[in-house]
Design a protein around this motif. Structure first.
Motif, PDB file in Angstrom:
ATOM      1  N   GLY A  95       3.080   9.244   4.928  1.00  0.00           N
ATOM      2  CA  GLY A  95       4.363   9.842   4.568  1.00  0.00           C
ATOM      3  C   GLY A  95       4.298  10.767   3.369  1.00  0.00           C
ATOM      4  N   ILE A  96       3.276  10.609   2.538  1.00  0.00           N
ATOM      5  CA  ILE A  96       3.180  11.456   1.354  1.00  0.00           C
ATOM      6  C   ILE A  96       3.133  12.940   1.739  1.00  0.00           C
ATOM      7  CG2 ILE A  96       0.641  11.404   1.145  1.00  0.00           C
ATOM      8  CD1 ILE A  96       1.078  11.230  -1.919  1.00  0.00           C
ATOM      9  N   ALA A  97       2.643  13.227   2.931  1.00  0.00           N
ATOM     10  CA  ALA A  97       2.619  14.611   3.412  1.00  0.00           C
ATOM     11  C   ALA A  97       4.031  15.191   3.497  1.00  0.00           C
ATOM     12  CB  ALA A  97       1.949  14.677   4.780  1.00  0.00           C
ATOM     13  N   PHE A  98       5.005  14.295   3.660  1.00  0.00           N
ATOM     14  CA  PHE A  98       6.404  14.738   3.815  1.00  0.00           C
ATOM     15  C   PHE A  98       7.248  14.307   2.611  1.00  0.00           C
ATOM     16  CE2 PHE A  98       4.591  13.004   7.809  1.00  0.00           C
ATOM     17  CZ  PHE A  98       4.425  14.189   8.528  1.00  0.00           C
ATOM     18  N   ALA A  99       6.582  13.954   1.512  1.00  0.00           N
ATOM     19  CA  ALA A  99       7.268  13.434   0.328  1.00  0.00           C
ATOM     20  C   ALA A  99       7.993  12.126   0.614  1.00  0.00           C
ATOM     21  CB  ALA A  99       8.217  14.470  -0.285  1.00  0.00           C
ATOM     22  N   GLY A 100       7.327  11.239   1.349  1.00  0.00           N
ATOM     23  CA  GLY A 100       7.877   9.904   1.592  1.00  0.00           C
ATOM     24  C   GLY A 100       6.733   8.916   1.544  1.00  0.00           C
ATOM     25  N   ASP A 101       6.297   8.586   0.321  1.00  0.00           N
ATOM     26  CA  ASP A 101       5.045   7.847   0.146  1.00  0.00           C
ATOM     27  C   ASP A 101       5.147   6.376   0.521  1.00  0.00           C
ATOM     28  OD1 ASP A 101       2.372   7.727  -0.412  1.00  0.00           O
ATOM     29  OD2 ASP A 101       2.583   7.743  -2.595  1.00  0.00           O
ATOM     30  N   ASP A 102       6.369   5.865   0.754  1.00  0.00           N
ATOM     31  CA  ASP A 102       6.513   4.467   1.190  1.00  0.00           C
ATOM     32  C   ASP A 102       6.594   4.374   2.709  1.00  0.00           C
ATOM     33  OD1 ASP A 102       6.417   3.216  -1.273  1.00  0.00           O
ATOM     34  OD2 ASP A 102       8.548   3.588  -1.658  1.00  0.00           O
ATOM     35  N   ASN A 103       6.347   5.468   3.385  1.00  0.00           N
ATOM     36  CA  ASN A 103       6.479   5.493   4.846  1.00  0.00           C
ATOM     37  C   ASN A 103       5.234   6.094   5.488  1.00  0.00           C
ATOM     38  OD1 ASN A 103       9.243   5.883   3.520  1.00  0.00           O
ATOM     39  ND2 ASN A 103       9.827   5.323   5.584  1.00  0.00           N
ATOM     40  N   ILE A 104       5.126   5.862   6.785  1.00  0.00           N
ATOM     41  CA  ILE A 104       4.133   6.590   7.584  1.00  0.00           C
ATOM     42  C   ILE A 104       4.857   7.183   8.792  1.00  0.00           C
ATOM     43  CG2 ILE A 104       2.075   5.277   6.927  1.00  0.00           C
ATOM     44  CD1 ILE A 104       2.588   3.750   9.677  1.00  0.00           C
ATOM     45  N   ARG A 105       4.259   8.200   9.373  1.00  0.00           N
ATOM     46  CA  ARG A 105       4.859   8.778  10.592  1.00  0.00           C
ATOM     47  C   ARG A 105       4.009   8.433  11.796  1.00  0.00           C
ATOM     48  NH1 ARG A 105       4.865  15.072  12.112  1.00  0.00           N
ATOM     49  NH2 ARG A 105       2.905  14.370  13.049  1.00  0.00           N
ATOM     50  N   LEU A 136       0.833  -1.206   0.000  1.00  0.00           N
ATOM     51  CA  LEU A 136       0.000   0.000   0.000  1.00  0.00           C
ATOM     52  C   LEU A 136       0.867   1.255   0.000  1.00  0.00           C
ATOM     53  CD1 LEU A 136      -2.737  -0.855   2.691  1.00  0.00           C
ATOM     54  CD2 LEU A 136      -2.879  -1.126   0.203  1.00  0.00           C
ATOM     55  N   LYS A 137       0.329   2.292  -0.630  1.00  0.00           N
ATOM     56  CA  LYS A 137       0.955   3.606  -0.516  1.00  0.00           C
ATOM     57  C   LYS A 137       0.461   4.250   0.774  1.00  0.00           C
ATOM     58  CE  LYS A 137       3.693   3.816  -4.032  1.00  0.00           C
ATOM     59  NZ  LYS A 137       5.144   3.827  -3.750  1.00  0.00           N
ATOM     60  N   SER A 138       1.112   5.321   1.165  1.00  0.00           N
ATOM     61  CA  SER A 138       0.929   5.805   2.536  1.00  0.00           C
ATOM     62  C   SER A 138      -0.483   6.307   2.867  1.00  0.00           C
ATOM     63  CB  SER A 138       1.952   6.892   2.840  1.00  0.00           C
ATOM     64  OG  SER A 138       1.728   8.046   2.058  1.00  0.00           O
ATOM     65  N   LEU A 139      -1.135   6.962   1.900  1.00  0.00           N
ATOM     66  CA  LEU A 139      -2.449   7.538   2.188  1.00  0.00           C
ATOM     67  C   LEU A 139      -3.494   6.427   2.359  1.00  0.00           C
ATOM     68  CD1 LEU A 139      -3.597  10.359   2.551  1.00  0.00           C
ATOM     69  CD2 LEU A 139      -4.146  10.420   0.118  1.00  0.00           C
ATOM     70  N   ASP A 140      -3.392   5.451   1.459  1.00  0.00           N
ATOM     71  CA  ASP A 140      -4.278   4.297   1.498  1.00  0.00           C
ATOM     72  C   ASP A 140      -4.076   3.534   2.816  1.00  0.00           C
ATOM     73  OD1 ASP A 140      -6.215   2.919   0.245  1.00  0.00           O
ATOM     74  OD2 ASP A 140      -4.884   1.705  -1.028  1.00  0.00           O
ATOM     75  N   PHE A 141      -2.823   3.308   3.149  1.00  0.00           N
ATOM     76  CA  PHE A 141      -2.473   2.607   4.386  1.00  0.00           C
ATOM     77  C   PHE A 141      -3.084   3.336   5.592  1.00  0.00           C
ATOM     78  CE2 PHE A 141       0.058   1.700   8.103  1.00  0.00           C
ATOM     79  CZ  PHE A 141       0.472   0.383   7.970  1.00  0.00           C
ATOM     80  N   SER A 142      -2.883   4.641   5.657  1.00  0.00           N
ATOM     81  CA  SER A 142      -3.320   5.421   6.824  1.00  0.00           C
ATOM     82  C   SER A 142      -4.840   5.451   6.935  1.00  0.00           C
ATOM     83  CB  SER A 142      -2.795   6.851   6.738  1.00  0.00           C
ATOM     84  OG  SER A 142      -1.412   6.848   6.527  1.00  0.00           O
ATOM     85  N   ASN A 143      -5.514   5.634   5.801  1.00  0.00           N
ATOM     86  CA  ASN A 143      -6.977   5.660   5.822  1.00  0.00           C
ATOM     87  C   ASN A 143      -7.564   4.327   6.260  1.00  0.00           C
ATOM     88  OD1 ASN A 143      -7.823   8.291   5.207  1.00  0.00           O
ATOM     89  ND2 ASN A 143      -7.276   8.000   3.052  1.00  0.00           N
ATOM     90  N   ARG A 144      -7.014   3.233   5.696  1.00  0.00           N
ATOM     91  CA  ARG A 144      -7.536   1.903   6.053  1.00  0.00           C
ATOM     92  C   ARG A 144      -7.251   1.578   7.514  1.00  0.00           C
ATOM     93  NH1 ARG A 144      -6.564  -2.692   1.561  1.00  0.00           N
ATOM     94  NH2 ARG A 144      -6.329  -1.336  -0.239  1.00  0.00           N
ATOM     95  N   LEU A 145      -6.074   1.979   7.977  1.00  0.00           N
ATOM     96  CA  LEU A 145      -5.705   1.721   9.373  1.00  0.00           C
ATOM     97  C   LEU A 145      -6.670   2.439  10.318  1.00  0.00           C
ATOM     98  CD1 LEU A 145      -3.684   0.644  11.522  1.00  0.00           C
ATOM     99  CD2 LEU A 145      -2.311   2.690  11.114  1.00  0.00           C
ATOM    100  N   LEU A 146      -7.013   3.647   9.958  1.00  0.00           N
ATOM    101  CA  LEU A 146      -7.931   4.422  10.803  1.00  0.00           C
ATOM    102  C   LEU A 146      -9.334   3.808  10.780  1.00  0.00           C
ATOM    103  CD1 LEU A 146      -8.310   6.885  12.643  1.00  0.00           C
ATOM    104  CD2 LEU A 146      -8.699   8.289  10.630  1.00  0.00           C
TER     105      LEU A 146
END
Ligand code: PLP
Length: 388
Positions: free
Chosen positions: A353-363, A333-343
């Motif tokens: 991570g896409i918020a910080f230009a790191g789409d393979d990561n989450i913070r 998964l890319k970061s936005l998809d990952f974060s939304n599904r997790l929530l």
């Protein structure tokens, strides 16, 4: 309505949006574990609040100088000398509405259309947006885990062109928590001096360091780099004073004067009585900083161990700040998809991570209590295991 073109080029802060969504879910009674916070979870220190209350009672409720209360500017200059080895006078300091406003003032005073600003990615999301608002050009330099998400001296040198005006250095870093070593800072300083550009050192996390790691302030390395350095800092993270909105900028006098002019026509001055709280923060006991640091250190161990125990996830151990920045690419998964599904699935809030230009990561932020960390990591683990 036709809005100014400058606003069409910037986007609202994703971090604030996700934090707001998690808060709204909580308000509905949903049991959300939030690792999205970009702020310490502690109350502001009691002696700081008392000092602001006293200032209120004493009638420090009027307009003040645009540059900041003289006593606070002096206290900041002393702090920069003692903590960071930087020789500034009070007149080299401007008090601002937070570290974010410091940077905004700086960019506005310095950057013209076409000017290039070098920003290593992953970056704090407001840097490029501020550059855009000023009409400048962000030159984003991608970094990865192999260099600890830090720009190398070679990368920096290659990114500098005749149009380069400024390099933005953030150590300890948000979102990665990484800290540049003294040698790395030295190598960067040398390039800044040789190429005669400027550097702004965003030192908002300077007090949040682990395992005996030391922070070197780039401007302290000699007179030539000192002349080319601007320091941005504030009270939000070190003293858990995010809502007070007090930060500061220190640098060459012409630049500081320019930011004072901008401030005099935009915000007039920072809340007068709040500045008295900031004076108390600098001049009072620093035990509060140490207590928060010890709590962060314990949480960091737990979250770091839990994350790295999950098959398929990996994350270097950060030396500073209160974030972990794991690579999630093995989940597919890319970061936005990952974060939304997790929530949605597990009610755990993280920042994509896409918020910080790191789409393979989450913070993930560990600026929250241990019980939330344990519970949230149970859910997080379950979620990742369902993907891999
Ligand atoms: C939080 C933060 C700031 C400044 O925050 P303020 O609340 O405006 O003082 C600046 N830079 C980074 C990287 C931050 O994370």
């Amino acid at each position: 309505m036709k809005l100014a073109q400058r606003v069409s080029q910037v986007a609202p802060s994703i971090t604030l949006a996700i934090a707001a969504k998690a808060k709204a879910m909580k308000a509905e009674g949903i049991d959300v574990c939030s690792f999205s916070a970009g702020e310490p979870d502690f109350d502001s220190p009691a002696h700081v609040k008392a000092a602001a209350q006293k200032a209120l009672d004493e009638g420090k409720t009027k307009y003040g100088p645009a540059s900041g209360e003289p006593k606070l500017r002096e206290a900041i200059a002393r702090k920069l000398k003692t903590d960071n080895g930087l020789d500034y006078k009070a007149e080299n300091v401007i008090v601002t509405n937070g570290g974010k406003h410091s940077l905004f003032n700086l960019i506005l005073a310095l950057i013209e259309p076409g000017d290039e600003v070098i920003i290593p990615a992953p970056y704090w999301l407001s840097y490029p947006e501020m550059v855009t608002l000023a009409g400048g050009v962000s030159v984003i330099v991608p970094t990865d885990v192999s260099t600890g998400y830090k720009i190398t001296p070679e990368q920096l040198r290659k990114s500098i062109t005749p149009k380069t005006k400024l390099f933005i250095l953030n150590s300890p870093s948000n979102p990665t928590g990484m800290v540049y070593t003294p040698e790395e800072i030295q190598a960067i300083a040398q390039i800044i001096v040789e190429t005669d550009i400027l550097v702004v050192s965003d030192e908002i996390y300077e007090k949040i360091l682990y395992d005996g790691v030391k922070q070197v302030s780039i401007g302290s390395l000699g007179p030539e780099i000192f002349e080319r350095t601007i320091i941005s800092n504030g009270f939000a993270k070190a003293y858990s004073m995010t809502g007070w909105r007090i930060g500061y900028l220190a640098g060459p006098i012409d630049l500081i004067k320019a930011t004072i002019t901008i401030q005099s026509h935009s915000v007039s001055n920072v809340c007068t009585f709040a500045q008295y709280g900031a004076i108390a923060a600098l001049e009072g006991s620093q035990d509060c900083v140490e207590e928060m640091l010890q709590a962060f250190a314990k949480r960091r161990e737990v979250m770091y161990e839990r994350l790295n125990a999950i098959p398929g996830l990996s994350c270097p151990k950060p030396d500073g700040a209160f974030y972990l920045f794991p690579d999630i690419s093995k989940t597919g998964l890319k970061s936005l998809d990952f974060s939304n599904r997790l929530l949605e699935k597990e009610q755990v809030a993280v920042i994509p991570g896409i918020a910080f230009a790191g789409d393979d990561n989450i913070r993930l932020s560990y600026a929250t209590d241990m019980a939330t960390i344990e519970k949230g990591m149970d859910r997080f683990e379950k979620f990742v295991k369902s993907l891999i």
